[in-house]
Write an enzyme that holds these catalytic residues in place. Structure first.
Site, PDB file in Angstrom:
ATOM      1  N   ASP A  68       0.793  -1.561  -0.179  1.00 24.49           N
ATOM      2  CA  ASP A  68       0.283   0.367  -0.202  1.00 24.49           C
ATOM      3  C   ASP A  68       0.858   1.028  -0.098  1.00 24.49           C
ATOM      4  OD1 ASP A  68      -2.568   0.712   0.023  1.00 24.49           O
ATOM      5  OD2 ASP A  68      -2.379   1.908   2.109  1.00 24.49           O
ATOM      6  N   GLY A 150      -0.464   7.851 -11.347  1.00 24.33           N
ATOM      7  CA  GLY A 150      -0.633   8.254  -9.892  1.00 24.33           C
ATOM      8  C   GLY A 150      -0.578   9.466  -9.983  1.00 24.33           C
TER       9      GLY A 150
HETATM   10  P1  ITT Z   1      -3.661  -1.852  -4.731  1.00 20.33           P
HETATM   11  O1  ITT Z   1      -4.702  -2.463  -5.548  1.00 20.33           O
HETATM   12  O2  ITT Z   1      -2.301  -2.237  -4.753  1.00 20.33           O
HETATM   13  O3  ITT Z   1      -4.739  -1.741  -3.936  1.00 20.33           O
HETATM   14  P2  ITT Z   1      -4.489   1.025  -6.483  1.00 20.33           P
HETATM   15  O4  ITT Z   1      -3.667   1.407  -7.001  1.00 20.33           O
HETATM   16  O5  ITT Z   1      -5.431   0.662  -5.540  1.00 20.33           O
HETATM   17  O6  ITT Z   1      -3.533  -0.974  -6.496  1.00 20.33           O
HETATM   18  P3  ITT Z   1      -3.148   2.036  -3.357  1.00 20.33           P
HETATM   19  O7  ITT Z   1      -4.050   1.325  -2.873  1.00 20.33           O
HETATM   20  O8  ITT Z   1      -1.428   1.528  -2.839  1.00 20.33           O
HETATM   21  O9  ITT Z   1      -2.897   1.712  -4.940  1.00 20.33           O
HETATM   22  O10 ITT Z   1      -3.350   2.731  -3.342  1.00 20.33           O
HETATM   23  C1  ITT Z   1      -1.953   4.727  -3.824  1.00 20.33           C
HETATM   24  C2  ITT Z   1      -2.412   5.308  -4.456  1.00 20.33           C
HETATM   25  O11 ITT Z   1      -1.154   6.624  -4.949  1.00 20.33           O
HETATM   26  C3  ITT Z   1      -3.137   5.383  -5.762  1.00 20.33           C
HETATM   27  O12 ITT Z   1      -4.335   5.311  -6.808  1.00 20.33           O
HETATM   28  C4  ITT Z   1      -1.864   5.762  -6.756  1.00 20.33           C
HETATM   29  O13 ITT Z   1      -2.622   6.542  -7.504  1.00 20.33           O
HETATM   30  C5  ITT Z   1      -0.556   6.411  -6.168  1.00 20.33           C
HETATM   31  N1  ITT Z   1       0.347   5.807  -5.745  1.00 20.33           N
HETATM   32  C6  ITT Z   1       1.074   4.923  -5.504  1.00 20.33           C
HETATM   33  N2  ITT Z   1       2.300   4.215  -5.539  1.00 20.33           N
HETATM   34  C7  ITT Z   1       2.413   5.684  -6.354  1.00 20.33           C
HETATM   35  C8  ITT Z   1       3.771   5.998  -7.116  1.00 20.33           C
HETATM   36  O14 ITT Z   1       4.717   5.245  -7.405  1.00 20.33           O
HETATM   37  N3  ITT Z   1       3.517   7.990  -7.766  1.00 20.33           N
HETATM   38  C9  ITT Z   1       2.249   8.330  -8.352  1.00 20.33           C
HETATM   39  N4  ITT Z   1       0.816   7.770  -7.156  1.00 20.33           N
HETATM   40  C10 ITT Z   1       1.842   6.254  -6.894  1.00 20.33           C
END
Ligand code: ITT
Length: 192
Positions: A68, A150
Site C-alpha cells: 500500500d 498516480g
Molecule cells: P492496489 O491494487 O495495489 O491496492 P491501488 O492503485 O489501489 O493498487 P493504493 O491502494 O496503494 O494503490 O493507492 C495508492 C494511490 O497512490 C494510487 O491510486 C496511486 O494513484 C498513488 N500511487 C501509488 N504509488 C504511486 C507512485 O509510485 N507514484 C505516484 N502515485 C502513486
C-alpha cells in the site's frame, strides 16, 4: 520461485517486475484467476498492505507480496495518506486526486511531501514480514511530464529538478518509495 503480487494496479506491477531478479516470477491476480476486489478498510498504510497480502494468502496459501502506498503532505497533516487512491472521491482517478491536492495547497509555500510504501510479504508458511520505503520531495504548482502514474506528475523528489512523471521507470525505481521497499524485500529473500 513464484510469488503472487496482490495488486490490481498494472503500473505497480510493471515497476515491481523491473525490480525483482529473473528467478522470481511475480504472478498477477489475473494469473491466479482472482477477480474480486480486495478490501482496503484499514486506517493505516501498513494495515492496508497487510490486509491485501492476508486476503490473498488466506485464499491461495501461496507466497504473496502486497503493498500500500500513500502520499503524505506535511501541511495537510499527512493527507491524503492512506486515502491517496480515493482522495478526489473516485478510487484510482489520478486527475481528480491531483486536482484536489493542488487546490488544497493553493497559495501554500510549504509543499513538502513524501511517498510511503509498505510492502507485506507472507511466505509459504504464513509468516508475515513488512518492508518500508520512503522518498521525500515537494508538490509542484502544476502537473508536469507524461510518464509514471498516480501523483507522479506533481511530485518532485528532493535533489532532482524534475517530477517522477519525467523519470524513466528505471530512474524512478532507483530512488522511489516502491524501489526502496522492494529492494529490502529482495535482500530479505536472498539472505534467509
Ligand atoms: P492496489 O491494487 O495495489 O491496492 P491501488 O492503485 O489501489 O493498487 P493504493 O491502494 O496503494 O494503490 O493507492 C495508492 C494511490 O497512490 C494510487 O491510486 C496511486 O494513484 C498513488 N500511487 C501509488 N504509488 C504511486 C507512485 O509510485 N507514484 C505516484 N502515485 C502513486
Amino acid at each position: 520461485m513464484e510469488i503472487i503480487f496482490a495488486t490490481g494496479n498494472k503500473n505497480k506491477m510493471a515497476e515491481a517486475k523491473a525490480l525483482v531478479p529473473s528467478h522470481i516470477r511475480l504472478l498477477s491476480l489475473g494469473d491466479i484467476g482472482f477477480k474480486g476486489d480486495i478490501e482496503e478498510s484499514a486506517e493505516t498504510i501498513e494495515g492496508n498492505s497487510i490486509l491485501k497480502a492476508r486476503t490473498i494468502y488466506d485464499l491461495y496459501g501461496k507466497p504473496v507480496i502486497a503493498e500500500d502506498t500513500g502520499l503524505e503532505v506535511e501541511v495537510l497533516n499527512g493527507e491524503p495518506g492512506v486515502r491517496s487512491a480515493r482522495y478526489g472521491g473516485e478510487h484510482g482517478n489520478a486527475d481528480k486526486n491531483m486536482e484536489l491536492l493542488l487546490e488544497n495547497l493553493n497559495g501554500e509555500l510549504n509543499r513538502s511531501a513524501r511517498f510511503k510504501t509498505v510492502a507485506s510479504f507472507i511466505d509459504d508458511k504464513g509468516i508475515l514480514t513488512c518492508f518500508e520505503g520512503i522518498v521525500s520531495g515537494n508538490i509542484t504548482l502544476h502537473k508536469q511530464g507524461c510518464g509514471g502514474f498516480g501523483y507522479d506528475p506533481i511530485f518532485k523528489p528532493i535533489g532532482f529538478d524534475k517530477v517522477f512523471a519525467e523519470f524513466t521507470e528505471h530512474e524512478k525505481n532507483l530512488i522511489s518509495h516502491r524501489g526502496i521497499a522492494f529492494k529490502k524485500f529482495i535482500r530479505f529473500l536472498e539472505t534467509r
